[in-house]
Design an enzyme around this catalytic site. Structure first.
Site, PDB file in Angstrom:
ATOM      1  N   ASP A 152      -7.465  -7.200  10.182  1.00 27.35           N
ATOM      2  CA  ASP A 152      -7.076  -6.067   9.342  1.00 27.35           C
ATOM      3  C   ASP A 152      -7.094  -4.757  10.116  1.00 27.35           C
ATOM      4  O   ASP A 152      -6.441  -3.786   9.729  1.00 27.35           O
ATOM      5  CB  ASP A 152      -8.034  -5.926   8.154  1.00 27.35           C
ATOM      6  CG  ASP A 152      -7.939  -7.097   7.204  1.00 27.35           C
ATOM      7  OD1 ASP A 152      -6.818  -7.546   6.929  1.00 27.35           O
ATOM      8  OD2 ASP A 152      -8.991  -7.561   6.733  1.00 27.35           O
TER       9      ASP A 152
ATOM     10  N   ASP B  29       0.801  -1.233   0.000  1.00 26.47           N
ATOM     11  CA  ASP B  29       0.000   0.000   0.000  1.00 26.47           C
ATOM     12  C   ASP B  29       0.833   1.282   0.000  1.00 26.47           C
ATOM     13  O   ASP B  29       0.339   2.326   0.402  1.00 26.47           O
ATOM     14  CB  ASP B  29      -0.950   0.045   1.211  1.00 26.47           C
ATOM     15  CG  ASP B  29      -2.033  -0.996   1.127  1.00 26.47           C
ATOM     16  OD1 ASP B  29      -2.250  -1.535   0.029  1.00 26.47           O
ATOM     17  OD2 ASP B  29      -2.659  -1.294   2.154  1.00 26.47           O
TER      18      ASP B  29
END
Length: 783
Positions: free
Chosen positions: A721, A501
């Site tokens: 997450d 990311d």
């Protein structure tokens, strides 16, 4: 709409493109002898969940334009009985009886001075239609009639890429209903005349179809130049507030960028013998080019035996020529290494790392084309024990998963977590039990300053503004590289996944987040990734794979080629250039299906392309494998080596269980077809946090198809997450609303629910309920 993991907006935020405002003003006395005059602005941000029904977020601003008041009661009627307030609101005590909705002030916002405003709102559902209310009252006094509102043109994208000789489409709609039919025209206002409107130049919106997207198609003429031209288009008309569209031609005549291509970039040279690598050019030169190879720092027993100077002409530029390295016979037991620089005037130099294979004892590091081929995978004892403790978990507890170095402290480990060196020592033990079969261990490098700049759940510990880049180098990358370089681990194949990311955020999120803009500069993501590659690539048995997001992040025209360009620019700036990476990885810690078995991007139910469906949303890919292979092709065309490998994280993208479709839908409605056919059962493709209904995906597999090095489990199944509520911690991790199961979404996920599971712990911590669901919904099923 462009969906990026990490883009967050509160559900109560309303953009100009989604507001349907009604302004109403009137004055009258109340029993308390205060003259009431009010201005009420109402906006409904609506979405469709299935044909004929959906939800909305109502945002209301009440402005007191009369005498001061100490309390208020706002009331209005919805035009239809299908419009319902759901028990979720803010700023007022809400209730509904029939079509009448009433909101009374909270203890903290009842007093409104003259000119003061208060913003309130709630969530609701609708069936049939969702028209705005037409009359409001405050404290029993009618505020007045509807003031006309000028609708705004809302585009599905503000910029679009058009392949030369082809077309690309986007959609337009209005932000609110017009009072009568309006015509919206699209016309080029400036820029490259090769870019034109080929369809949808004139669109008509009525009070009935104003919210239905209509298609505008642009074309890019075939030409002989190599310029990627741009043009601006106006999209507007009388009675609407227009929008501006920027189009960029994706030129197909661009020449390959000249560079030196070296294969391989790591060479093992047996002591007393020789080893070789080859050199060629990426493109035909205009005149002869001389490429030299010179020895750099390291073991002086390694030298250039032949091929120190090579000449490439306009005829032989593409024919590989050989450079031979020699390792002198010596009496030590050290596998020495030395770098060699391959250079030519005006071109970026390449670095080759040569390692002596000592014949006096000691391990011999090697670098193979695919580190997963013929190898077994490292089983993390920490994860394995947690998986085995769950009901049925022993069936997958011996699966190889990655080790995440998500902060500086993770390198040294703790009383509850193994250190990096402890993992490598355990990998050596497992490798010894394998006999002659090599072992691959995967390590996630994940601690860039301003890490994951558009998210909150996985915010990191380092800040660019607080000397983060220097700390990243000295306290994070350097210690990791020193451990991986230890000769005790030379027989392991160590795969590093570089900064999930990170670079993708520089493609899509610069306009939305200050942290991303800062990460786009000095000491940011480019510099950090380059430093990591320079340090790790130099170790012969270390393999580097850069994170490349996923298809629902970079799969649109406006994101795909800019991502390819950014990856090339970043990697080309390392000491070894494009040779410093073994490949790229997609879908890291995400849920996108590896393949959609029941439809492709070319499916056309009822004659309509699936790209027009709300789920696909004009993306060019419907799954990860098609995206990964297309990305690989584009990266090689840009200048990466032809042996570039790709990985797909399949740890949580199986989507099995009872909800998995058994075949394609028979519907001719494009949305019904896609929703009935897709195995990815998320509410929206932009949802990413602890997704309900997910299942384990394909087990780790080497070389599943041509161009893919492996399916891998990088995100260990069962590790959260992000937390579903705010949990104080010392890891820099915060609540991201996309991890909150009550969150109703934002404009970037179509204002849909987050789809997250409840009661989730901090990111990286064990989430038993999630693991059990992943196991139950595994596809292929787990025996």
């Amino acid at each position: 709409m462009r969906l990026q993991r990490g883009l967050r907006k509160w559900a109560v935020t309303v953009t100009a493109a989604s507001v349907a405002a009604l302004g109403l003003v009137v004055g009258q006395s109340t029993a308390a002898n205060a003259a009431v005059a009010c201005d009420v602005t109402y906006s409904a941000n609506s979405w469709t969940s299935s044909p004929g029904q959906g939800g909305f977020t109502a945002n209301i601003t009440l402005k007191n334009t009369g005498d001061p008041i100490t309390s208020w009661s706002l009331a209005f009627d919805y035009p239809t009985t299908g419009q319902k307030y759901t028990p979720s609101g803010w700023g007022a005590n809400w209730n509904q009886s029939g079509t009448r909705v009433t909101g009374t002030n909270m203890p903290y916002n009842g007093s409104l001075a003259t000119g003061a405003s208060v913003s309130v709102g709630f969530n609701g559902t609708w069936t049939g239609t969702n028209p705005n209310p037409t009359s409001f009252s405050v404290n029993g006094v009618t505020c007045g009639g509807t003031q006309p509102v000028t609708p705004t043109v809302v585009l599905s994208a503000s910029s679009i890429a058009v392949n030369e000789g082809s077309t690309a489409s986007l959609t337009a709609r209005l932000s609110s209903a017009p009072s009568s039919n309006v015509t919206v025209t699209t016309a080029r206002t400036s820029g490259d005349t090769d870019l034109t409107v080929s369809a949808g130049a004139s669109l008509t919106f009525t009070p009935s179809n104003w919210n239905t997207p209509q298609t505008i198609t642009l074309a890019a003429a075939q030409d002989a130049d190599t310029v990627a031209g741009t043009a601006s288009f106006s999209v507007g008309g009388s009675g609407v507030t227009g929008a501006t569209l920027t189009a960029t031609e994706v030129d197909d005549d661009a020449t390959v960028e000249q560079s030196i291509i070296v294969t391989p970039t790591s060479v093992t040279v047996p002591e007393g013998s020789t080893g070789t690598f080859t050199v060629r050019l990426a493109a035909q030169p205009s005149s002869s080019v001389t490429v030299t190879t010179t020895a750099g720092s390291g073991d002086t027993s390694l030298t250039v035996s032949s091929g120190a100077s090579l000449t490439f002409t306009t005829s032989n530029w593409n024919t590989p020529q050989t450079v031979t390295l020699a390792a002198a016979q010596d009496s030590d037991t050290t596998n020495g290494s030395r770098t060699f620089t391959v250079a030519a005037t005006g071109l970026t130099s390449r670095t080759v790392t040569a390692t002596e294979a000592d014949d006096d004892g000691g391990p011999t590091p090697t670098h193979v084309e695919n580190p997963y081929a013929g190898a077994t995978g490292y089983v993390n004892p920490n994860w394995s024990a947690k998986a085995a403790a769950e009901p049925g978990g022993s069936a997958v507890a011996n699966t190889s998963t990655a080790v995440w170095m998500d902060r500086i402290a993770a390198i040294a480990g703790s009383s509850s977590a193994m250190s990096l060196r402890a993992h490598l020592d355990e990998a050596v033990r497992q490798d010894a039990a394998n006999g002659s079969t090599p072992l691959t261990i995967q390590v996630v490098i994940y601690d860039l300053p301003n890490r994951d700049c558009s998210a909150l759940a996985s915010n990191g510990e380092l800040r660019i503004s607080q000397d983060g880049f220097n700390r990243y180098k000295a306290e994070y990358i350097d210690p990791i590289a020193a451990i991986l370089r230890d000769s005790a681990y030379a027989n392991l194949r160590i795969v590093t996944v570089i900064e999930p990311d990170s670079l993708p955020n520089l493609v899509t999120n610069l306009n939305n987040f200050a942290d991303c803009r800062e990460a786009n500069g000095a000491g940011g993501y480019r510099d950090g990734v380059r430093y990591a590659l320079d340090k790790l690539h130099a170790i012969p048995n270390v393999y580097t794979y850069i994170d490349a997001a996923h298809h629902a992040w970079l799969g649109w025209d406006s994101n795909f080629q800019p991502a390819v360009n950014l990856f090339y620019e970043t990697v080309a700036g390392t000491a070894a250039g494009v040779d410093s990476v073994d490949g790229f990885i997609v879908n890291t810690a995400n849920y996108s299906a590896t393949t959609e078995p029941h439809f492709t991007i070319n499916s056309t139910p009822g004659g309509t392309t699936v790209r027009q469906s709300k789920w696909v949303d004009w993306n060019w890919y419907v799954d990860e494998q098609s995206f990964a292979l297309a990305l690989r092709t584009a990266l090689i065309a840009k200048g990466f080596r032809s042996g570039l490998g790709m990985l797909i994280d399949t740890s949580r993208n199986g989507w099995g269980g009872n909800a998995r479709p058994s075949g394609p839908s028979s519907s001719t409605n494009v949305d019904e077809f896609v929703n009935g056919s897709r195995i990815d059962r998320r509410i929206h493709a932009g949802n990413w946090c602890n997704q309900s209904g997910a299942g384990l995906g394909a087990r780790p597999t080497a070389a599943p198809v041509a161009g893919l090095d492996a399916y891998v489990w990088i995100k260990p199944p069962g590790e959260s997450d992000g937390s579903s509520r705010d949990i104080p911690n010392d890891e820099g991790k915060r609540l991201d609303r996309m991890c909150d199961p009550t969150y109703t979404g934002n404009s970037l996920n179509g204002n849909n629910m987050s789809g997250a599971k409840a009661d989730a712990p901090l990111s990286g911590q064990w989430f038993s309920a999630q693991f059990r669901e992943l196991l139950a919904n595994a596809y292929p099923p787990v025996n």
